[in-house]
Design an enzyme around this catalytic site. Sequence first.
Site, PDB file in Angstrom:
ATOM      1  N   GLU A   6      -7.204   5.682   8.140  1.00 46.16           N
ATOM      2  CA  GLU A   6      -7.041   6.736   7.559  1.00 46.16           C
ATOM      3  C   GLU A   6      -8.007   6.897   6.459  1.00 46.16           C
ATOM      4  OE1 GLU A   6      -2.811   5.853   5.205  1.00 46.16           O
ATOM      5  OE2 GLU A   6      -2.442   5.549   7.140  1.00 46.16           O
ATOM      6  N   GLY A   9       2.400  -0.986   4.211  1.00 45.98           N
ATOM      7  CA  GLY A   9       2.629   0.554   4.221  1.00 45.98           C
ATOM      8  C   GLY A   9       4.337   1.205   4.558  1.00 45.98           C
ATOM      9  N   GLU A  55      -5.313  -4.469  10.713  1.00 49.38           N
ATOM     10  CA  GLU A  55      -4.956  -3.174  10.809  1.00 49.38           C
ATOM     11  C   GLU A  55      -5.356  -2.052  12.310  1.00 49.38           C
ATOM     12  OE1 GLU A  55      -2.301  -2.440   6.981  1.00 49.38           O
ATOM     13  OE2 GLU A  55      -4.234  -0.536   7.874  1.00 49.38           O
ATOM     14  N   GLY A  82       2.046   2.818  11.234  1.00 47.16           N
ATOM     15  CA  GLY A  82       2.899   3.879  10.378  1.00 47.16           C
ATOM     16  C   GLY A  82       4.472   4.619  12.364  1.00 47.16           C
ATOM     17  N   HIS A 138      -9.749   1.270   5.417  1.00 48.76           N
ATOM     18  CA  HIS A 138      -8.182   1.518   5.875  1.00 48.76           C
ATOM     19  C   HIS A 138      -8.241   2.520   7.353  1.00 48.76           C
ATOM     20  CE1 HIS A 138      -4.453   2.612   6.498  1.00 48.76           C
ATOM     21  NE2 HIS A 138      -3.808   1.623   6.245  1.00 48.76           N
ATOM     22  N   ASN A 171       1.156  -1.028   0.292  1.00 47.52           N
ATOM     23  CA  ASN A 171      -0.653   0.186   0.069  1.00 47.52           C
ATOM     24  C   ASN A 171       1.393   1.555  -0.145  1.00 47.52           C
ATOM     25  OD1 ASN A 171      -1.912   1.699   0.231  1.00 47.52           O
ATOM     26  ND2 ASN A 171      -2.660   1.380   2.395  1.00 47.52           N
ATOM     27  N   TRP A 172       1.092   1.326  -1.048  1.00 48.62           N
ATOM     28  CA  TRP A 172       1.895   2.728  -1.248  1.00 48.62           C
ATOM     29  C   TRP A 172       1.386   4.274  -0.704  1.00 48.62           C
ATOM     30  CZ3 TRP A 172       4.584   2.884  -7.493  1.00 48.62           C
ATOM     31  CH2 TRP A 172       5.435   1.570  -6.870  1.00 48.62           C
ATOM     32  N   LYS A 173      -0.165   4.270  -0.413  1.00 50.01           N
ATOM     33  CA  LYS A 173      -0.671   5.601   0.164  1.00 50.01           C
ATOM     34  C   LYS A 173      -0.452   6.609  -0.834  1.00 50.01           C
ATOM     35  CE  LYS A 173      -0.325   3.365   4.846  1.00 50.01           C
ATOM     36  NZ  LYS A 173      -0.384   3.686   5.885  1.00 50.01           N
ATOM     37  N   SER A 192       3.567  -1.733  10.780  1.00 51.12           N
ATOM     38  CA  SER A 192       4.965  -1.750  11.131  1.00 51.12           C
ATOM     39  C   SER A 192       5.341  -2.697  10.745  1.00 51.12           C
ATOM     40  CB  SER A 192       5.118  -0.781  12.496  1.00 51.12           C
ATOM     41  OG  SER A 192       4.586  -0.257  12.481  1.00 51.12           O
TER      42      SER A 192
HETATM   43  P1  PGA Z   1       2.422   0.639   8.313  1.00 51.89           P
HETATM   44  O1  PGA Z   1       1.551   0.878   7.011  1.00 51.89           O
HETATM   45  O2  PGA Z   1       3.247  -0.648   7.178  1.00 51.89           O
HETATM   46  O3  PGA Z   1       3.515   1.897   7.548  1.00 51.89           O
HETATM   47  O4  PGA Z   1       2.705   0.772   8.943  1.00 51.89           O
HETATM   48  C1  PGA Z   1       0.431  -0.066   6.851  1.00 51.89           C
HETATM   49  C2  PGA Z   1      -1.018   0.383   6.554  1.00 51.89           C
HETATM   50  O5  PGA Z   1      -1.612   1.579   6.950  1.00 51.89           O
HETATM   51  O6  PGA Z   1      -1.679  -0.594   5.463  1.00 51.89           O
END
Ligand code: PGA
Length: 248
Positions: A101, A231, A169, A175, A99, A11-13, A210
Amino acid sequence: MSKRRRLVVANWKMYGRLTSGLVLARDIAEKAEAARPLNFDVVLCPPATLTWACSDALMGTPVMLGGQDCHTATHGAYTGDISAAMFADLGCRFVIVGHSERRHGHGEPSELIAQKVEAAQLAGLTAILCVGETAAELESGSASEIIEKQLKDSLPQNVKMANLVVAYEPVWAIGTGQQPSPEDVAAVHRTIRKALGEIGPSVRVLYGGSVNPGNAGALLAQEEIDGVLVGSASLNADGFWAIAEKCQ
Ligand code: PGA
């Protein structure tokens, strides 16, 4: 070892420009090509601006493509939104929905996410449905109930289990470099599997938050964990592939 074919999702966001994104997609695809035949699945979810370019770059490689979120409708007057049908049109097979976010950053409730799961499946995509508790919910001891409720409320009535992946998650692990222990993740996965019921044994349940090359092995040593959603560590081809290899 998990009973299901494992899955690793990048997931490159909101990272990646045309040139850097294409280099990264090609590097990941090259590693996947070299590792053929793969006994696990790899999905790359770039930002929407790179979907078409990545679709072209990944064509004929073992790496599948996904969107990061979708609208509930197939088309319409929705400025700035992208439909699941549009992602399917560009060669996507997956789309992430729910997600944290989106749930927390955009105030999306589970009822809306259920409509997104439905829209994704109607477009022929597999929905990667994310659920997870916040730090406060964990501290209050209500994480299990929160996750079960999020899951039940985020599934449409006519959900197709064959086109569903669930990603656990924890919001506090995304993150942050923090993470539950692999055993704690496995316990939550058992709760999720139980909540999915008898119709859901084929659904893959992933962990995200993470994940990095150093901790992926211990997570994937748990047979309950069918893969990982990655991520920040997916923005580096070597690091991402070191995680992917742990899915073997
Ligand atoms: P992260 O993000 O690996 O940077 O913690 C994971 C995600 O939000 O899918």
